[in-house]
Design a protein around this motif. Structure first.
Motif, PDB file in Angstrom:
ATOM      1  N   UNK A  47       4.622  -5.956  11.723  1.00  0.00           N
ATOM      2  CA  UNK A  47       4.586  -5.046  10.571  1.00  0.00           C
ATOM      3  C   UNK A  47       3.922  -3.733  10.983  1.00  0.00           C
ATOM      4  N   UNK A  48       4.558  -2.602  10.707  1.00  0.00           N
ATOM      5  CA  UNK A  48       4.002  -1.322  11.144  1.00  0.00           C
ATOM      6  C   UNK A  48       2.900  -0.755  10.250  1.00  0.00           C
ATOM      7  N   UNK A  49       2.664  -1.328   9.056  1.00  0.00           N
ATOM      8  CA  UNK A  49       1.709  -0.687   8.142  1.00  0.00           C
ATOM      9  C   UNK A  49       0.261  -0.868   8.584  1.00  0.00           C
ATOM     10  N   UNK A  50      -0.087  -2.068   9.106  1.00  0.00           N
ATOM     11  CA  UNK A  50      -1.455  -2.346   9.562  1.00  0.00           C
ATOM     12  C   UNK A  50      -2.486  -1.885   8.533  1.00  0.00           C
ATOM     13  N   UNK A  51      -2.212  -2.181   7.256  1.00  0.00           N
ATOM     14  CA  UNK A  51      -3.116  -1.789   6.168  1.00  0.00           C
ATOM     15  C   UNK A  51      -4.371  -2.649   6.172  1.00  0.00           C
ATOM     16  N   UNK A  57      -6.024  -5.841  -2.413  1.00  0.00           N
ATOM     17  CA  UNK A  57      -5.004  -4.824  -2.702  1.00  0.00           C
ATOM     18  C   UNK A  57      -3.665  -5.319  -2.184  1.00  0.00           C
ATOM     19  N   UNK A  58      -2.644  -4.498  -2.370  1.00  0.00           N
ATOM     20  CA  UNK A  58      -1.342  -4.737  -1.765  1.00  0.00           C
ATOM     21  C   UNK A  58      -1.238  -3.839  -0.538  1.00  0.00           C
ATOM     22  N   UNK A  59      -0.512  -4.343   0.449  1.00  0.00           N
ATOM     23  CA  UNK A  59      -0.227  -3.528   1.633  1.00  0.00           C
ATOM     24  C   UNK A  59       0.706  -2.388   1.221  1.00  0.00           C
ATOM     25  N   UNK A  60       0.846  -1.428   2.094  1.00  0.00           N
ATOM     26  CA  UNK A  60       1.814  -0.370   1.819  1.00  0.00           C
ATOM     27  C   UNK A  60       3.237  -0.918   1.937  1.00  0.00           C
ATOM     28  N   UNK A  61       3.381  -2.123   2.531  1.00  0.00           N
ATOM     29  CA  UNK A  61       4.692  -2.778   2.580  1.00  0.00           C
ATOM     30  C   UNK A  61       4.907  -3.648   1.339  1.00  0.00           C
ATOM     31  N   UNK A  62       3.995  -3.520   0.360  1.00  0.00           N
ATOM     32  CA  UNK A  62       4.090  -4.113  -0.972  1.00  0.00           C
ATOM     33  C   UNK A  62       3.837  -5.623  -1.029  1.00  0.00           C
ATOM     34  N   UNK A  90      -5.962  -1.000  13.742  1.00  0.00           N
ATOM     35  CA  UNK A  90      -6.722   0.232  13.984  1.00  0.00           C
ATOM     36  C   UNK A  90      -7.676   0.483  12.811  1.00  0.00           C
ATOM     37  N   UNK A  91      -8.907   0.851  13.111  1.00  0.00           N
ATOM     38  CA  UNK A  91      -9.869   1.146  12.042  1.00  0.00           C
ATOM     39  C   UNK A  91      -9.714   2.569  11.521  1.00  0.00           C
ATOM     40  N   UNK A  92      -8.957   3.388  12.217  1.00  0.00           N
ATOM     41  CA  UNK A  92      -8.641   4.721  11.716  1.00  0.00           C
ATOM     42  C   UNK A  92      -7.152   4.747  11.416  1.00  0.00           C
ATOM     43  N   UNK A 110      -1.309   2.697   8.423  1.00  0.00           N
ATOM     44  CA  UNK A 110      -0.479   3.479   9.331  1.00  0.00           C
ATOM     45  C   UNK A 110       0.785   3.962   8.618  1.00  0.00           C
ATOM     46  N   UNK A 111       0.943   3.586   7.343  1.00  0.00           N
ATOM     47  CA  UNK A 111       2.113   3.957   6.545  1.00  0.00           C
ATOM     48  C   UNK A 111       1.656   4.515   5.197  1.00  0.00           C
ATOM     49  N   UNK A 112       2.440   5.412   4.578  1.00  0.00           N
ATOM     50  CA  UNK A 112       2.088   5.926   3.256  1.00  0.00           C
ATOM     51  C   UNK A 112       2.262   4.861   2.182  1.00  0.00           C
TER      52      UNK A 112
END
Length: 125
Positions: A47-51, A57-62, A90-92, A110-112
């Motif tokens: 998964x590219x979001x790495x939220x 919460x929900x991830x940016x991948x919902x 990543x922490x940033x 890593x994703x909006x």
């Protein structure tokens, strides 16, 4: 009189610049340590979001984030055990919570998308 007006104009512009830069979101880096519980994307390493968030919460991948403990910190990355496998986050993030300095969710991705507070994530500086 012109000097006074010029000085006041410079002071005003400097004050305005300070407020603008203070309000801009910084690259938030959660202050994590080994053993901390953090909510992370549970979709897997592909998964590219790495939220990551300090609040549920929900991830940016919902998808719902899953609670996980920090196993170790390596540079700017935190390693978690997610669904039985180690994953590096990543922490940033490229995107951070847009709430400003008073926000305590520390959502990075890593994703909006939207942060734990429900506000839109904004590009990190």
């Amino acid at each position: 009189m012109k000097k006074l007006v010029s000085c006041l104009a410079v002071i005003f512009l400097m004050s305005l610049a300070t407020v603008v830069f203070a309000a801009a979101p910084e690259s938030q880096k959660p202050a994590l340590k080994v053993g901390d519980t953090v909510y992370v994307c549970g979709c897997g390493s592909s998964c590219p979001c790495k939220s990551m968030s300090m609040k549920p919460a929900k991830c940016t991948c919902n998808k719902e984030m899953v609670p996980s403990k920090v196993l170790r910190i390596e540079g700017d990355n935190a390693i978690f055990k997610v669904k039985g496998e180690e994953e590096t986050f990543p922490m940033t993030g490229k995107y951070v919570c847009g709430c400003g300095a008073g926000c305590d969710c520390n959502y990075v991705s890593q994703s909006p998308g939207k942060c734990a507070c429900g506000k839109e994530l904004v590009p990190a500086k």
